[in-house]
Design a protein around this motif. Structure first.
Motif, PDB file in Angstrom:
ATOM      1  N   ASN A  95       0.833  -1.202   0.000  1.00  0.00           N
ATOM      2  CA  ASN A  95       0.000   0.000   0.000  1.00  0.00           C
ATOM      3  C   ASN A  95       0.869   1.254   0.000  1.00  0.00           C
ATOM      4  O   ASN A  95       0.583   2.226  -0.713  1.00  0.00           O
ATOM      5  N   SER A  96       1.948   1.222   0.771  1.00  0.00           N
ATOM      6  CA  SER A  96       2.871   2.357   0.789  1.00  0.00           C
ATOM      7  C   SER A  96       3.505   2.571  -0.584  1.00  0.00           C
ATOM      8  O   SER A  96       3.668   3.709  -1.036  1.00  0.00           O
ATOM      9  N   MET A  98       2.177   1.865  -3.457  1.00  0.00           N
ATOM     10  CA  MET A  98       1.168   2.462  -4.326  1.00  0.00           C
ATOM     11  C   MET A  98       1.013   3.952  -4.052  1.00  0.00           C
ATOM     12  O   MET A  98       0.948   4.765  -4.977  1.00  0.00           O
ATOM     13  N   LYS A  99       0.950   4.318  -2.789  1.00  0.00           N
ATOM     14  CA  LYS A  99       0.722   5.718  -2.447  1.00  0.00           C
ATOM     15  C   LYS A  99       1.875   6.608  -2.872  1.00  0.00           C
ATOM     16  O   LYS A  99       1.679   7.767  -3.237  1.00  0.00           O
ATOM     17  N   LEU A 100       3.085   6.062  -2.832  1.00  0.00           N
ATOM     18  CA  LEU A 100       4.259   6.873  -3.146  1.00  0.00           C
ATOM     19  C   LEU A 100       4.600   6.887  -4.632  1.00  0.00           C
ATOM     20  O   LEU A 100       5.375   7.734  -5.081  1.00  0.00           O
ATOM     21  N   HIS A 102       2.031   6.163  -7.265  1.00  0.00           N
ATOM     22  CA  HIS A 102       0.854   6.130  -8.136  1.00  0.00           C
ATOM     23  C   HIS A 102       0.899   7.189  -9.228  1.00  0.00           C
ATOM     24  O   HIS A 102       0.293   7.030 -10.288  1.00  0.00           O
ATOM     25  N   ASP A 103       1.616   8.286  -8.990  1.00  0.00           N
ATOM     26  CA  ASP A 103       1.713   9.339  -9.998  1.00  0.00           C
ATOM     27  C   ASP A 103       2.933   9.155 -10.895  1.00  0.00           C
ATOM     28  O   ASP A 103       3.342  10.060 -11.607  1.00  0.00           O
TER      29      ASP A 103
END
Length: 317
Positions: A95-96, A98-100, A102-103
């Motif tokens: 999850n970390s 993905m959050k870091l 995703h852009d």
């Protein structure tokens, strides 16, 4: 007897397992246009992110299955906590990632986190395959041995200095003791326990090749330790004049291959976890079908992105 080496009574996991079957997260719906675009890293990354996120969600959901109560696999309370905790670690670190990323920036993060995620998945699979109190003792003790070294060092410095313990020393010693007490083991049990096998041996024990170990762990160590290879991949760019400039975060793209490999490692860990905890001889067909669909989806993206990787170039033998 210590909690960790008590034999757990068997339980039925039918209710939680049926709940899981009824609540499996829906598979990603990949449109034909998106799949057709998976021939370049830019085109494939959105689709791979969907599969990666799906495995992350599934890992979290499975880790949240109720802990042991009287009737499952022969793991005690500590064993259930260890295995569920490792799966939760995989999900949280995915999850970390993905959050870091995703852009499509900060791609170094996907490389740094891939190794601990994969290693946790392998350790979890090894524990499930071993399915023994001895393996659990080795796992728990391997972490606490470092704490005992720290405890010995605190006492050594206190004895050399004399007087009362410092407040911070007393607090640290109390924390170490609490962690030991939680296992039900003694300090002697921990000191005498065999070390865990090295990660290479664990890869082999769960049927991964030496090449897979080298790629995921040895090559993966570049990104943990900041080697010259890591700098070239993530932090420096060589210009035409031979000089190096700093790479911006927008130039450090997530690693497609590592996302794919990491998702597969965690997916295998999910299957082993469920196989150990499920009371019957086989997992329900619905779960096996779901896991197979994920594997096929991930492999489909990889084959479109790198269709010629395992072909021999023309003109070579």
């Amino acid at each position: 007897r210590p909690l960790i080496i008590q034999t757990a009574v068997r339980m039925t996991m039918s209710a939680p397992m049926f709940d899981l079957v009824g609540e499996l997260p829906p598979l990603p719906e990949i449109e034909a246009d998106a799949l057709a675009a998976c021939t370049t890293p830019q085109g494939a990354m959105p689709v791979m992110f969907q599969w990666y996120l799906h495995v992350c969600r599934l890992a979290h959901q499975v880790a949240c299955l109720p802990p042991l109560t009287p009737g499952s696999a022969p793991l005690d309370h500590i064993g259930s906590s260890v295995t569920r905790g490792l799966l939760n670690r995989c999900a949280r670190l995915m999850n970390s990632t993905m959050k870091l990323t995703h852009d499509r920036e900060c791609g170094e993060t996907s490389r740094i986190l891939a190794r601990p995620i994969g290693e946790s998945a392998i350790v979890l699979r090894w524990l499930c395959k071993q399915d023994s109190s001895e393996a659990l003792i080795r796992y728990v003790s391997s972490g606490l041995k470092a704490e005992l070294k720290f405890k010995d060092q605190i006492k050594k410095e206190h004895q050399a200095r004399g007087g009362d313990l410092l407040v911070i020393e007393a607090r640290m010693l109390a924390t170490i003791q609490r962690w030991i007490d939680d296992t039900g083991l003694t300090e002697e049990d921990i000191r005498l326990a065999k070390n865990l096998p090295d990660v290479a041996a664990m890869f082999s024990a769960v049927d991964h090749s030496r090449t897979e170990y080298v790629v995921h762990q040895c090559i993966g160590s570049h990104f943990i330790h900041g080697t010259w290879v890591d700098l070239l991949m993530n932090y420096l760019v060589k210009e035409d004049d031979g000089q190096y400039r700093l790479k911006t975060r927008k130039e450090s793209l997530p690693d497609f291959s590592l996302l794919m490999v990491t998702a597969m490692l965690v997916l295998n860990a999910i299957e082993d976890f469920l196989s150990l905890w499920h009371a019957g001889p086989d997992l329900p067909d619905a779960i096996l079908s779901h896991l197979d669909s994920i594997r096929q989806g991930v492999r489909c993206v990889g084959s479109r992105m790198q269709p010629e990787d395992f072909e021999v170039p023309d003109g070579t033998e």
